[in-house]
Design a protein around this motif. Structure first.
Motif, PDB file in Angstrom:
ATOM      1  N   LYS A 132       0.952  -1.166  -0.058  1.00  0.00           N
ATOM      2  CA  LYS A 132       0.158   0.078   0.006  1.00  0.00           C
ATOM      3  C   LYS A 132       1.052   1.294   0.030  1.00  0.00           C
ATOM      4  CE  LYS A 132      -3.783  -2.204   2.699  1.00  0.00           C
ATOM      5  NZ  LYS A 132      -4.447  -2.325   3.938  1.00  0.00           N
ATOM      6  N   ILE A 133       0.685   1.959  -0.976  1.00  0.00           N
ATOM      7  CA  ILE A 133       1.619   3.257  -1.052  1.00  0.00           C
ATOM      8  C   ILE A 133       0.741   4.521  -0.763  1.00  0.00           C
ATOM      9  CG2 ILE A 133       2.889   4.457  -2.574  1.00  0.00           C
ATOM     10  CD1 ILE A 133       3.822   1.669  -2.402  1.00  0.00           C
ATOM     11  N   PHE A 134       1.179   5.059   0.410  1.00  0.00           N
ATOM     12  CA  PHE A 134       0.607   6.502   0.725  1.00  0.00           C
ATOM     13  C   PHE A 134       1.702   7.685   1.037  1.00  0.00           C
ATOM     14  CE2 PHE A 134       1.364   3.606   4.091  1.00  0.00           C
ATOM     15  CZ  PHE A 134       1.975   4.268   5.335  1.00  0.00           C
ATOM     16  N   GLU A 135       3.133   7.493   1.251  1.00  0.00           N
ATOM     17  CA  GLU A 135       3.826   8.379   1.265  1.00  0.00           C
ATOM     18  C   GLU A 135       4.286   9.098   0.135  1.00  0.00           C
ATOM     19  OE1 GLU A 135       6.879   8.072   4.722  1.00  0.00           O
ATOM     20  OE2 GLU A 135       6.285   6.147   4.549  1.00  0.00           O
ATOM     21  N   ARG A 136       4.291  10.279   0.026  1.00  0.00           N
ATOM     22  CA  ARG A 136       4.722  10.958  -1.169  1.00  0.00           C
ATOM     23  C   ARG A 136       5.927  10.756  -1.661  1.00  0.00           C
ATOM     24  NH1 ARG A 136       2.669  12.830  -4.947  1.00  0.00           N
ATOM     25  NH2 ARG A 136       0.980  13.731  -3.767  1.00  0.00           N
ATOM     26  N   ARG A 137       7.035  10.488  -0.942  1.00  0.00           N
ATOM     27  CA  ARG A 137       8.284   9.907  -1.644  1.00  0.00           C
ATOM     28  C   ARG A 137       8.159   8.423  -2.325  1.00  0.00           C
ATOM     29  NH1 ARG A 137      11.412   7.399   3.801  1.00  0.00           N
ATOM     30  NH2 ARG A 137       9.681   6.559   4.798  1.00  0.00           N
ATOM     31  N   TYR A 138       7.156   7.899  -1.872  1.00  0.00           N
ATOM     32  CA  TYR A 138       6.829   6.299  -2.431  1.00  0.00           C
ATOM     33  C   TYR A 138       6.057   6.594  -3.608  1.00  0.00           C
ATOM     34  CZ  TYR A 138       9.867   4.623   1.360  1.00  0.00           C
ATOM     35  OH  TYR A 138      10.773   4.185   2.194  1.00  0.00           O
ATOM     36  N   LEU A 139       5.023   7.373  -3.671  1.00  0.00           N
ATOM     37  CA  LEU A 139       4.318   7.750  -4.781  1.00  0.00           C
ATOM     38  C   LEU A 139       4.767   8.360  -5.828  1.00  0.00           C
ATOM     39  CD1 LEU A 139       1.195   9.421  -2.767  1.00  0.00           C
ATOM     40  CD2 LEU A 139       1.134   7.374  -4.146  1.00  0.00           C
ATOM     41  N   ASP A 140       5.965   8.978  -5.811  1.00  0.00           N
ATOM     42  CA  ASP A 140       6.851   9.614  -6.743  1.00  0.00           C
ATOM     43  C   ASP A 140       7.618   8.459  -7.185  1.00  0.00           C
ATOM     44  OD1 ASP A 140       5.850  12.110  -6.315  1.00  0.00           O
ATOM     45  OD2 ASP A 140       7.403  12.874  -5.145  1.00  0.00           O
ATOM     46  N   LEU A 141       8.400   7.702  -6.312  1.00  0.00           N
ATOM     47  CA  LEU A 141       8.839   6.447  -6.817  1.00  0.00           C
ATOM     48  C   LEU A 141       8.196   5.681  -7.772  1.00  0.00           C
ATOM     49  CD1 LEU A 141      11.465   4.627  -6.909  1.00  0.00           C
ATOM     50  CD2 LEU A 141      10.534   3.567  -4.564  1.00  0.00           C
ATOM     51  N   VAL A 142       7.057   5.263  -7.391  1.00  0.00           N
ATOM     52  CA  VAL A 142       6.000   4.328  -8.252  1.00  0.00           C
ATOM     53  C   VAL A 142       5.890   5.114  -9.409  1.00  0.00           C
ATOM     54  CG1 VAL A 142       3.757   3.356  -8.501  1.00  0.00           C
ATOM     55  CG2 VAL A 142       4.984   3.223  -6.239  1.00  0.00           C
ATOM     56  N   ARG A 143       5.638   6.297  -9.690  1.00  0.00           N
ATOM     57  CA  ARG A 143       5.428   6.977 -10.847  1.00  0.00           C
ATOM     58  C   ARG A 143       6.580   7.062 -11.844  1.00  0.00           C
ATOM     59  NH1 ARG A 143       4.564  11.728  -8.912  1.00  0.00           N
ATOM     60  NH2 ARG A 143       2.404  11.437  -8.197  1.00  0.00           N
ATOM     61  N   GLU A 144       7.637   7.179 -11.105  1.00  0.00           N
ATOM     62  CA  GLU A 144       9.032   7.157 -11.899  1.00  0.00           C
ATOM     63  C   GLU A 144       9.203   5.684 -12.394  1.00  0.00           C
ATOM     64  OE1 GLU A 144      11.525   9.617 -13.035  1.00  0.00           O
ATOM     65  OE2 GLU A 144       9.437  10.660 -12.565  1.00  0.00           O
ATOM     66  N   CYS A 145       8.977   4.768 -11.860  1.00  0.00           N
ATOM     67  CA  CYS A 145       9.240   3.492 -12.019  1.00  0.00           C
ATOM     68  C   CYS A 145       8.337   2.988 -13.164  1.00  0.00           C
ATOM     69  CB  CYS A 145       9.144   2.315 -11.002  1.00  0.00           C
ATOM     70  SG  CYS A 145      10.404   2.399  -9.725  1.00  0.00           S
ATOM     71  N   MET A 146       7.005   3.429 -13.123  1.00  0.00           N
ATOM     72  CA  MET A 146       6.014   3.047 -14.216  1.00  0.00           C
ATOM     73  C   MET A 146       6.172   3.951 -15.669  1.00  0.00           C
ATOM     74  SD  MET A 146       2.740   2.710 -11.731  1.00  0.00           S
ATOM     75  CE  MET A 146       1.708   1.543 -12.997  1.00  0.00           C
ATOM     76  N   ARG A 147       6.835   4.876 -15.341  1.00  0.00           N
ATOM     77  CA  ARG A 147       7.164   5.944 -16.447  1.00  0.00           C
ATOM     78  C   ARG A 147       8.240   5.296 -17.504  1.00  0.00           C
ATOM     79  NH1 ARG A 147       7.851  11.444 -14.658  1.00  0.00           N
ATOM     80  NH2 ARG A 147       5.658  11.587 -14.531  1.00  0.00           N
ATOM     81  N   HIS A 148       9.303   4.867 -16.641  1.00  0.00           N
ATOM     82  CA  HIS A 148      10.482   4.353 -17.145  1.00  0.00           C
ATOM     83  C   HIS A 148      10.793   2.837 -17.263  1.00  0.00           C
ATOM     84  CE1 HIS A 148      11.763   8.439 -17.224  1.00  0.00           C
ATOM     85  NE2 HIS A 148      11.741   8.477 -15.845  1.00  0.00           N
ATOM     86  N   ASN A 149       9.604   2.012 -16.687  1.00  0.00           N
ATOM     87  CA  ASN A 149       9.670   0.577 -16.548  1.00  0.00           C
ATOM     88  C   ASN A 149      10.959   0.341 -15.945  1.00  0.00           C
ATOM     89  OD1 ASN A 149       8.592  -1.846 -17.109  1.00  0.00           O
ATOM     90  ND2 ASN A 149       9.884  -2.134 -19.045  1.00  0.00           N
ATOM     91  N   SER A 150      11.042   0.595 -14.651  1.00  0.00           N
ATOM     92  CA  SER A 150      12.351   0.500 -13.923  1.00  0.00           C
ATOM     93  C   SER A 150      11.769  -0.018 -12.666  1.00  0.00           C
ATOM     94  CB  SER A 150      13.188   1.917 -13.930  1.00  0.00           C
ATOM     95  OG  SER A 150      12.384   2.653 -13.240  1.00  0.00           O
ATOM     96  N   GLY A 151      12.939  -0.398 -11.856  1.00  0.00           N
ATOM     97  CA  GLY A 151      12.427  -1.084 -10.646  1.00  0.00           C
ATOM     98  C   GLY A 151      13.174  -0.181  -9.468  1.00  0.00           C
ATOM     99  N   PHE A 152      13.002  -0.810  -8.200  1.00  0.00           N
ATOM    100  CA  PHE A 152      13.624  -0.228  -7.076  1.00  0.00           C
ATOM    101  C   PHE A 152      14.180  -1.501  -6.227  1.00  0.00           C
ATOM    102  CE2 PHE A 152       9.157  -0.458  -6.483  1.00  0.00           C
ATOM    103  CZ  PHE A 152       9.075  -1.125  -5.433  1.00  0.00           C
ATOM    104  N   GLY A 153      14.944  -1.093  -5.219  1.00  0.00           N
ATOM    105  CA  GLY A 153      15.504  -2.145  -4.265  1.00  0.00           C
ATOM    106  C   GLY A 153      14.780  -2.313  -3.047  1.00  0.00           C
ATOM    107  N   VAL A 154      14.265  -3.472  -2.771  1.00  0.00           N
ATOM    108  CA  VAL A 154      13.679  -3.502  -1.534  1.00  0.00           C
ATOM    109  C   VAL A 154      14.777  -4.002  -0.418  1.00  0.00           C
ATOM    110  CG1 VAL A 154      12.016  -5.050   0.027  1.00  0.00           C
ATOM    111  CG2 VAL A 154      11.506  -4.292  -2.531  1.00  0.00           C
ATOM    112  N   ALA A 155      14.772  -3.263   0.442  1.00  0.00           N
ATOM    113  CA  ALA A 155      15.919  -3.586   1.532  1.00  0.00           C
ATOM    114  C   ALA A 155      15.199  -3.771   2.852  1.00  0.00           C
ATOM    115  CB  ALA A 155      16.810  -2.364   1.887  1.00  0.00           C
ATOM    116  N   TRP A 156      15.677  -4.925   3.509  1.00  0.00           N
ATOM    117  CA  TRP A 156      15.147  -5.507   4.837  1.00  0.00           C
ATOM    118  C   TRP A 156      15.384  -4.391   6.000  1.00  0.00           C
ATOM    119  CZ3 TRP A 156      16.938  -8.537   8.939  1.00  0.00           C
ATOM    120  CH2 TRP A 156      16.071  -8.830  10.090  1.00  0.00           C
TER     121      TRP A 156
END
Length: 198
Positions: A22-46
């Motif tokens: 579930k995405i609700f913080e602005r930093r992650y909404l922006d991240l998701v937007r960028e990833c979908m725009r560029h078909n890129s991903g991100f690192g999940v760090a524990w």
């Protein structure tokens, strides 16, 4: 070395595994937007210690030394109005360093690990595939639309680790295992423990 955006989580993502977020913080909404725009991903760090959600005065989370690169494979607006996404694990990475931007988004310098070459399923590990097939009948798992190659033992093992009700610290240790034999032996031991045979 590669620089990637990071999404620190108290849950561990593994290659081939899927996880709803579930995405609700602005930093992650922006991240998701960028990833979908560029078909890129991100690192999940524990997160070893600390919190997922940024709070004023809270200490920064302490991140694990390795994680998993993720791609967004589905998204939807949830009933509560939040953005829901489903991510899928791809490659493992080693986290060399991490820093927080002014926006609150983490970025990491990582060494991306090559995906392991497929290894053919063998008779002695068929029980792992059987357990995974039984888990796939669960409605929660069906909603993930998993696409598992049951002929590749790496996919079976990683997906099982993702789905089993294991402590996240244990999943993190299993993610860090580089030898297939070690991973399979530990998974076999854990399944025996869960079924009460040990």
């Amino acid at each position: 070395m590669t620089e990637i955006p990071l999404f620190p989580l108290s849950a561990v993502l593994l290659p081939y595994g899927r996880m709803p977020l579930k995405i609700f913080e602005r930093r992650y909404l922006d991240l998701v937007r960028e990833c979908m725009r560029h078909n890129s991903g991100f690192g999940v760090a524990w997160i070893r210690r600390g919190e997922e959600v940024a709070r004023r005065g809270a200490a920064s989370p302490e991140l694990g030394d390795w994680g998993c690169y993720a791609h967004i494979v589905d998204w939807d607006q949830l009933d509560n109005g939040l953005l829901g996404i489903t991510i899928e694990g791809r490659q493992r990475f080693t986290l060399e360093s991490a820093q927080v931007e002014a926006s609150g988004l983490w970025r990491g310098q990582v060494d991306m690990q090559p995906s392991p070459a497929p290894v053919a399923m063998q008779a002695q590990w068929q029980s792992l595939a059987t357990v995974l097939q039984s888990l796939e009948t669960h409605p929660h798992v069906q909603r993930m639309n998993l696409n598992i190659d049951y002929q590749d033992i790496w996919q079976v093992a990683y997906t099982l680790v993702q789905l089993l009700p294991l402590d996240e610290a244990l999943k993190y240790e299993l993610l860090g295992m580089e030898q297939l034999e070690s991973l399979l032996a530990e998974l076999d031991r854990l399944l025996n423990q869960i079924s009460g045979e040990e």
